[in-house]
Motif scaffolding. Structure first.
Motif, PDB file in Angstrom:
ATOM      1  N   UNK A   1       0.841  -1.193   0.000  1.00 52.04           N
ATOM      2  CA  UNK A   1       0.000   0.000   0.000  1.00 52.04           C
ATOM      3  C   UNK A   1       0.876   1.242   0.000  1.00 52.04           C
ATOM      4  N   UNK A   2       0.632   2.157  -0.952  1.00 54.60           N
ATOM      5  CA  UNK A   2       1.413   3.396  -1.017  1.00 54.60           C
ATOM      6  C   UNK A   2       0.780   4.502  -0.158  1.00 54.60           C
ATOM      7  N   UNK A   3       1.527   4.969   0.820  1.00 56.53           N
ATOM      8  CA  UNK A   3       1.077   6.059   1.689  1.00 56.53           C
ATOM      9  C   UNK A   3       1.902   7.295   1.379  1.00 56.53           C
ATOM     10  N   UNK A   4       1.257   8.445   1.385  1.00 57.13           N
ATOM     11  CA  UNK A   4       1.971   9.692   1.111  1.00 57.13           C
ATOM     12  C   UNK A   4       3.166   9.822   2.040  1.00 57.13           C
ATOM     13  N   UNK A   5       4.273  10.300   1.489  1.00 54.68           N
ATOM     14  CA  UNK A   5       5.463  10.548   2.287  1.00 54.68           C
ATOM     15  C   UNK A   5       5.203  11.624   3.334  1.00 54.68           C
ATOM     16  N   UNK A   6       5.989  11.602   4.380  1.00 48.81           N
ATOM     17  CA  UNK A   6       5.823  12.535   5.503  1.00 48.81           C
ATOM     18  C   UNK A   6       5.828  13.995   5.052  1.00 48.81           C
ATOM     19  N   UNK A   7       6.790  14.379   4.229  1.00 51.24           N
ATOM     20  CA  UNK A   7       6.870  15.775   3.800  1.00 51.24           C
ATOM     21  C   UNK A   7       5.666  16.164   2.942  1.00 51.24           C
ATOM     22  N   UNK A   8       5.205  15.251   2.095  1.00 53.63           N
ATOM     23  CA  UNK A   8       4.001  15.529   1.305  1.00 53.63           C
ATOM     24  C   UNK A   8       2.787  15.690   2.209  1.00 53.63           C
ATOM     25  N   UNK A   9       2.667  14.837   3.207  1.00 49.54           N
ATOM     26  CA  UNK A   9       1.556  14.955   4.154  1.00 49.54           C
ATOM     27  C   UNK A   9       1.577  16.305   4.861  1.00 49.54           C
ATOM     28  N   UNK A  10       2.754  16.703   5.313  1.00 50.28           N
ATOM     29  CA  UNK A  10       2.881  17.981   6.018  1.00 50.28           C
ATOM     30  C   UNK A  10       2.464  19.130   5.102  1.00 50.28           C
ATOM     31  N   UNK A  11       2.877  19.104   3.834  1.00 50.03           N
ATOM     32  CA  UNK A  11       2.474  20.161   2.892  1.00 50.03           C
ATOM     33  C   UNK A  11       0.953  20.212   2.726  1.00 50.03           C
ATOM     34  N   UNK A  12       0.335  19.049   2.618  1.00 48.11           N
ATOM     35  CA  UNK A  12      -1.126  19.011   2.468  1.00 48.11           C
ATOM     36  C   UNK A  12      -1.811  19.492   3.740  1.00 48.11           C
TER      37      UNK A  12
END
Length: 169
Positions: free
Chosen positions: A131-142
Protein backbone atom coordinates in the motif's frame (compact mmCIF):
# COMPACT_ATOMS: atom_id res chain seq x y z
CA UNK A 1 -31.57 -5.38 5.08
CA UNK A 2 -30.59 -1.70 4.84
CA UNK A 3 -28.21 -0.07 2.36
CA UNK A 4 -24.46 -0.13 3.09
CA UNK A 5 -23.56 2.26 5.87
CA UNK A 6 -20.08 2.73 7.30
CA UNK A 7 -21.54 3.07 10.79
CA UNK A 8 -22.88 -0.50 10.62
CA UNK A 9 -19.56 -2.29 10.25
CA UNK A 10 -16.96 0.40 10.84
CA UNK A 11 -13.86 1.03 8.80
CA UNK A 12 -12.07 -2.06 7.46
CA UNK A 13 -9.09 -0.64 5.54
CA UNK A 14 -7.63 -4.04 4.69
CA UNK A 15 -10.76 -5.05 2.76
CA UNK A 16 -10.86 -1.73 0.92
CA UNK A 17 -7.17 -1.99 0.02
CA UNK A 18 -7.71 -5.60 -1.12
CA UNK A 19 -10.49 -4.47 -3.48
CA UNK A 20 -8.29 -1.72 -4.90
CA UNK A 21 -5.45 -4.22 -5.31
CA UNK A 22 -7.71 -6.79 -7.00
CA UNK A 23 -8.45 -4.21 -9.71
CA UNK A 24 -4.82 -3.01 -9.86
CA UNK A 25 -5.80 0.57 -8.98
CA UNK A 26 -2.90 3.02 -8.77
CA UNK A 27 -3.34 5.44 -5.86
CA UNK A 28 -1.68 7.05 -2.85
CA UNK A 29 -3.28 7.09 0.60
CA UNK A 30 -3.35 10.50 2.26
CA UNK A 31 -5.16 11.77 5.36
CA UNK A 32 -5.51 10.23 8.79
CA UNK A 33 -4.46 6.69 7.96
CA UNK A 34 -1.31 7.98 6.25
CA UNK A 35 -0.55 10.04 9.36
CA UNK A 36 -0.91 6.87 11.44
CA UNK A 37 1.60 5.05 9.23
CA UNK A 38 4.10 7.81 10.04
CA UNK A 39 3.72 7.12 13.77
CA UNK A 40 0.94 9.39 15.02
CA UNK A 41 -1.97 7.31 16.25
CA UNK A 42 -5.27 9.13 15.97
CA UNK A 43 -8.85 8.33 15.10
CA UNK A 44 -10.00 8.38 11.51
CA UNK A 45 -13.28 7.29 10.01
CA UNK A 46 -12.35 7.00 6.36
CA UNK A 47 -9.67 6.33 3.79
CA UNK A 48 -8.54 9.33 1.77
CA UNK A 49 -6.82 8.56 -1.49
CA UNK A 50 -5.55 10.26 -4.60
CA UNK A 51 -5.80 8.03 -7.67
CA UNK A 52 -3.63 8.19 -10.75
CA UNK A 53 -5.62 10.36 -13.17
CA UNK A 54 -4.97 7.98 -16.08
CA UNK A 55 -8.37 7.09 -17.69
CA UNK A 56 -7.62 3.35 -17.58
CA UNK A 57 -6.80 3.63 -13.88
CA UNK A 58 -10.06 5.51 -13.27
CA UNK A 59 -11.90 2.62 -14.95
CA UNK A 60 -10.21 0.20 -12.55
CA UNK A 61 -11.04 2.48 -9.61
CA UNK A 62 -14.71 2.66 -10.65
CA UNK A 63 -14.81 -1.15 -10.85
CA UNK A 64 -13.27 -1.48 -7.36
CA UNK A 65 -15.71 1.07 -5.92
CA UNK A 66 -18.64 -0.75 -7.49
CA UNK A 67 -17.32 -4.06 -6.15
CA UNK A 68 -17.35 -2.40 -2.71
CA UNK A 69 -20.97 -1.31 -3.33
CA UNK A 70 -19.92 2.33 -2.95
CA UNK A 71 -22.57 5.02 -2.77
CA UNK A 72 -21.84 8.70 -3.35
CA UNK A 73 -22.44 11.01 -0.38
CA UNK A 74 -21.78 14.37 -2.08
CA UNK A 75 -24.96 16.46 -1.72
CA UNK A 76 -26.83 16.58 -5.01
CA UNK A 77 -24.80 13.74 -6.53
CA UNK A 78 -26.14 10.79 -4.54
CA UNK A 79 -28.03 9.53 -7.62
CA UNK A 80 -24.93 9.22 -9.82
CA UNK A 81 -23.58 5.87 -10.91
CA UNK A 82 -19.88 5.45 -10.29
CA UNK A 83 -17.91 5.17 -13.50
CA UNK A 84 -14.64 6.39 -15.00
CA UNK A 85 -16.28 9.37 -16.73
CA UNK A 86 -17.81 10.87 -13.58
CA UNK A 87 -14.78 10.42 -11.31
CA UNK A 88 -12.72 13.34 -12.71
CA UNK A 89 -15.73 15.71 -12.60
CA UNK A 90 -15.19 16.64 -8.94
CA UNK A 91 -12.06 17.33 -6.93
CA UNK A 92 -13.51 15.32 -4.03
CA UNK A 93 -15.92 12.40 -4.02
CA UNK A 94 -17.12 11.24 -0.62
CA UNK A 95 -18.42 7.69 -0.65
CA UNK A 96 -19.60 5.04 1.74
CA UNK A 97 -19.03 1.34 1.18
CA UNK A 98 -19.84 -1.85 3.03
CA UNK A 99 -16.32 -1.68 4.54
CA UNK A 100 -16.22 2.01 5.44
CA UNK A 101 -16.02 5.45 3.92
CA UNK A 102 -13.65 6.48 1.14
CA UNK A 103 -12.80 9.99 -0.03
CA UNK A 104 -11.40 10.10 -3.57
CA UNK A 105 -9.51 13.34 -4.19
CA UNK A 106 -8.29 14.54 -7.55
CA UNK A 107 -6.84 17.84 -6.35
CA UNK A 108 -5.93 17.98 -2.67
CA UNK A 109 -4.73 21.36 -1.41
CA UNK A 110 -0.94 21.34 -1.11
CA UNK A 111 -0.55 18.01 -2.94
CA UNK A 112 2.18 17.49 -5.49
CA UNK A 113 1.20 16.16 -8.92
CA UNK A 114 0.31 12.46 -8.75
CA UNK A 115 3.58 11.12 -10.27
CA UNK A 116 5.67 12.99 -7.68
CA UNK A 117 3.37 11.98 -4.83
CA UNK A 118 3.61 8.34 -5.93
CA UNK A 119 7.40 8.45 -6.37
CA UNK A 120 7.83 9.69 -2.80
CA UNK A 121 5.21 7.38 -1.28
CA UNK A 122 6.07 5.08 1.59
CA UNK A 123 5.24 1.51 0.55
CA UNK A 124 3.85 -0.57 3.41
CA UNK A 125 3.21 -4.30 3.21
CA UNK A 126 0.01 -5.58 4.78
CA UNK A 127 -0.22 -9.32 4.23
CA UNK A 128 -0.02 -9.76 0.45
CA UNK A 129 -0.81 -6.10 -0.22
CA UNK A 130 1.67 -3.30 -0.84
CA UNK A 131 0.00 0.00 0.00
CA UNK A 132 1.41 3.40 -1.02
CA UNK A 133 1.08 6.06 1.69
CA UNK A 134 1.97 9.69 1.11
CA UNK A 135 5.46 10.55 2.29
CA UNK A 136 5.82 12.53 5.50
CA UNK A 137 6.87 15.77 3.80
CA UNK A 138 4.00 15.53 1.30
CA UNK A 139 1.56 14.95 4.15
CA UNK A 140 2.88 17.98 6.02
CA UNK A 141 2.47 20.16 2.89
CA UNK A 142 -1.13 19.01 2.47
CA UNK A 143 -1.86 19.52 6.15
CA UNK A 144 -0.37 23.04 6.06
CA UNK A 145 -2.57 23.90 3.07
CA UNK A 146 -5.74 22.75 4.89
CA UNK A 147 -4.96 24.31 8.30
CA UNK A 148 -7.90 22.70 10.13
CA UNK A 149 -7.32 22.07 13.84
CA UNK A 150 -6.83 18.32 13.19
CA UNK A 151 -4.30 19.14 10.45
CA UNK A 152 -2.31 21.42 12.74
CA UNK A 153 -2.28 18.70 15.41
CA UNK A 154 -1.07 16.21 12.79
CA UNK A 155 1.74 18.57 11.73
CA UNK A 156 2.82 18.96 15.35
CA UNK A 157 2.89 15.18 15.80
CA UNK A 158 4.66 14.54 12.49
CA UNK A 159 7.38 17.09 13.31
CA UNK A 160 7.69 16.33 17.04
CA UNK A 161 11.02 14.52 16.69
CA UNK A 162 12.49 17.49 14.76
CA UNK A 163 11.47 19.85 17.55
CA UNK A 164 13.01 17.55 20.16
CA UNK A 165 16.27 17.35 18.19
CA UNK A 166 16.44 21.14 17.80
CA UNK A 167 15.77 21.65 21.50
CA UNK A 168 18.36 19.16 22.73
CA UNK A 169 21.81 20.39 23.73
Amino acid sequence: MSEPDSTQEGLDPERIFASLDAQKVEYVVIGGIAVQVHGHVRMTNDIDLIPSPDPTNLERLAKALNDLEARILNPGSEHLSIDATMLPRATLWQMTTRHGDIDVLHDAPGAAPYPELRDRALLVTLGDLVIPFAGRDDLIRMKRARRRPVDLADIAALTESEHREQGSP
